[in-house]
Write an enzyme that holds these catalytic residues in place. Sequence first.
Site, short mmCIF file in Angstrom:
data_model
loop_
_atom_site.label_atom_id
_atom_site.label_comp_id
_atom_site.label_asym_id
_atom_site.label_seq_id
_atom_site.Cartn_x
_atom_site.Cartn_y
_atom_site.Cartn_z
N ARG A 17 22.64 37.59 60.02
CA ARG A 17 22.27 38.97 59.72
C ARG A 17 22.26 39.25 58.22
O ARG A 17 21.70 40.23 57.77
CB ARG A 17 23.22 39.93 60.45
N ASP A 102 35.54 37.76 57.93
CA ASP A 102 34.66 38.79 57.37
C ASP A 102 35.24 40.21 57.45
O ASP A 102 34.52 41.17 57.52
CB ASP A 102 33.28 38.74 58.04
N GLU A 154 31.14 42.96 74.47
CA GLU A 154 30.32 42.92 73.25
C GLU A 154 29.23 43.98 73.32
O GLU A 154 28.70 44.29 74.40
CB GLU A 154 29.70 41.53 73.09
N TYR A 366 25.34 35.06 13.50
CA TYR A 366 25.57 34.11 14.59
C TYR A 366 26.61 33.09 14.14
O TYR A 366 26.40 32.37 13.17
CB TYR A 366 24.29 33.40 15.03
N ASN A 377 35.28 37.25 4.97
CA ASN A 377 34.20 38.22 5.10
C ASN A 377 32.89 37.49 5.36
O ASN A 377 32.45 36.69 4.54
CB ASN A 377 34.10 39.07 3.82
N ALA A 380 26.28 40.36 6.34
CA ALA A 380 25.21 40.63 7.30
C ALA A 380 24.23 39.47 7.32
O ALA A 380 23.88 38.92 6.28
CB ALA A 380 24.50 41.91 6.92
N ALA A 423 24.87 35.42 -1.88
CA ALA A 423 23.94 35.91 -0.85
C ALA A 423 22.69 35.05 -0.83
O ALA A 423 22.24 34.56 -1.87
CB ALA A 423 23.59 37.36 -1.14
N ARG A 440 20.18 28.58 -3.75
CA ARG A 440 18.89 29.23 -3.49
C ARG A 440 18.01 29.04 -4.72
O ARG A 440 18.49 28.75 -5.81
CB ARG A 440 19.08 30.72 -3.20
C1 UD1 Z 1 33.19 39.72 66.62
C2 UD1 Z 1 33.75 40.07 68.01
C3 UD1 Z 1 33.59 41.58 68.25
C4 UD1 Z 1 34.31 42.33 67.15
C5 UD1 Z 1 33.83 41.90 65.76
C6 UD1 Z 1 34.72 42.51 64.71
C7 UD1 Z 1 33.32 38.13 69.46
C8 UD1 Z 1 32.49 37.57 70.52
N1 UD1 Z 1 33.00 39.34 69.02
O1 UD1 Z 1 31.81 40.03 66.64
O2 UD1 Z 1 34.13 41.92 69.51
O3 UD1 Z 1 34.11 43.73 67.32
O4 UD1 Z 1 33.90 40.47 65.63
O5 UD1 Z 1 34.23 42.31 63.41
O6 UD1 Z 1 34.28 37.51 69.04
N2 UD1 Z 1 32.59 32.31 63.76
C9 UD1 Z 1 32.89 30.97 63.79
N3 UD1 Z 1 32.21 30.17 64.63
C10 UD1 Z 1 31.25 30.64 65.48
C11 UD1 Z 1 30.97 32.02 65.46
C12 UD1 Z 1 31.66 32.83 64.59
O7 UD1 Z 1 33.73 30.49 63.03
O8 UD1 Z 1 30.68 29.83 66.25
C13 UD1 Z 1 33.33 33.17 62.80
C14 UD1 Z 1 32.40 33.85 61.81
O9 UD1 Z 1 32.26 33.06 60.64
C15 UD1 Z 1 33.11 35.16 61.52
C16 UD1 Z 1 33.91 35.42 62.80
O10 UD1 Z 1 33.95 34.20 63.51
O11 UD1 Z 1 33.98 35.07 60.43
C17 UD1 Z 1 33.29 36.52 63.64
O12 UD1 Z 1 31.96 36.14 63.98
P1 UD1 Z 1 30.78 37.20 63.97
O13 UD1 Z 1 29.52 36.49 64.35
O14 UD1 Z 1 30.79 37.96 62.71
O15 UD1 Z 1 31.21 38.12 65.19
P2 UD1 Z 1 30.79 39.61 65.48
O16 UD1 Z 1 29.44 39.61 66.07
O17 UD1 Z 1 31.00 40.44 64.27
CA CA Z 2 31.61 40.06 62.20
#
Ligand code: UD1
Ligand code: CA
Length: 459
Positions: A17, A102, A154, A366, A377, A380, A423, A440
């Site tokens: 996204r 995140d 979800e 520079y 000093n 300029a 200068a 010079r």
């Molecule tokens: C997820 C939750 C959702 C929650 C939201 C909060 C699930 C299914 N959904 O959704 O309920 O409201 O977080 O922010 O868990 N990641 C992996 N491996 C993967 C997929 C994801 O490590 O295969 C990690 C991502 O890097 C990220 C975290 O898991 O840091 C969450 O994944 P993301 O895809 O952001 O989940 P959301 O759709 O936000």
């Molecule tokens: Ca997320």
Amino acid sequence: MENNVRVLILAAGKSTRMKSKHAKVLHRAGGRSLIEHVLGVARNLSPDISVVVGHSADQVRAAIPEANFVDQKEQLGTGHAVLAAREDFSGYAGDVLVMPGDVPLISADTLKVFLRFHREGGFRASVLTAEMEDPRGYGRIVRRNGQEVQSIVEHRDATPDVLKIREINSGIYVFNAAALFESLTKIRNDNAQREYYLTDVIGILVGQKQKVGAFKVSWAEEVLGINTRQELAAVDQILRRRKCESLMADGVTIIDPATVYVDVDVEIGADSVIYPSVQIYGKTVIGEDVTIHSFTRISNSKVGDRTLVREGSLVSDTTIAEDAIIGPYANLHTGTVLGQAAQVGNFVEVKKSTFGADSKAKHLAYLGDATIGNKVNIGAGVITCNYDGVKKHPTIVEDGAFVGTDSQLIAPVRIGKGSYVAAGSSITEDVPPDSLAVARGRQVNKEGWVKNRKKPAGK
Ligand code: UD1
Ligand code: CA
């Protein structure tokens, strides 16, 4: 009481996204990557932190070299990501705090209260939730008769009734590790995204009549998750606003906090004054009683007490001592060090140089790869000619020297202590101490030359 909690951070996902080729958790807000924010908070709870990496794993590893890593080869969902850590947790039956990479605004205090809630309630699993004005995109907390948690649904799998629920899943949980890994073997990917959802573990445990808790934070901002660039900008703005507020609380005057960008790791001393449209980034440390005027950008630098930085200056990887006067429109960079009460003014660039106490270069110069002593000093328009097209060469100007306007110092060259350079000189050879160097062409005045030139030829 926080003993024996292990932390698992999920950071393997792609940034679909975000429309980015980089891992989402490497995007930055407030001067730190998202994963650095989350890791920083997690460190307050446990020394035992594992990070699940996959997408752009090498870059994520490089950004946080001190963590333990677990590889998730394919990114098949959050449940699948946790499962990748199963071996890591074998034989461990304590609590594990699972967090996404995140959610950069979560605080350690909230996590500690959440952990206490989980333990005092005797839960097998607990989820951190929040009431959101706009719950779009988040998993929803479905409760039985408005009481105990039943499941997490979800957004993309939700019915219109469930979509109306404003209590969301933060993606932060505490699990009993044994219960977690045992339930994870039961999850399936028969959902809208064809992913293995960690959220399904909650429904599975409830189905087994295990005790599941939900702890709602009162301040929903804390659990904002970043999935898009818009959300990244919104969180960056929150971090910036908070940073300005905490600096002001500590005695810094910020004339217009809405236009001032200060990264979270910056320090500024009391009674410093920051004018509108100033940017201060990275690990910068600014002393007390410093004044920084508009349109200045400072990054990864130190600025000593009482220094004045005038409009439009750029300062990076530079150390400035106390009582200096910089700018307007100075450019100091790449390891430059300025001594006490140094003055570097209008349109002066200083690169990888030291510039001693009480020395001045106030206009249009520079100085590159130079060592300038104290009380020097620089007139300029003085230029160090430090580059011959292949190599960089040093220029040394010793204490008390006076380099006249519009001179070129052709490096390598040394101007001795207390010497004068006339200068307009092109200095190619060392100048001994206490001497005058003139290099010079001598001026010739041809009197009557104009009148003679105007006479027609042959008359
Ligand atoms: C997820 C939750 C959702 C929650 C939201 C909060 C699930 C299914 N959904 O959704 O309920 O409201 O977080 O922010 O868990 N990641 C992996 N491996 C993967 C997929 C994801 O490590 O295969 C990690 C991502 O890097 C990220 C975290 O898991 O840091 C969450 O994944 P993301 O895809 O952001 O989940 P959301 O759709 O936000
Ligand atoms: Ca997320």
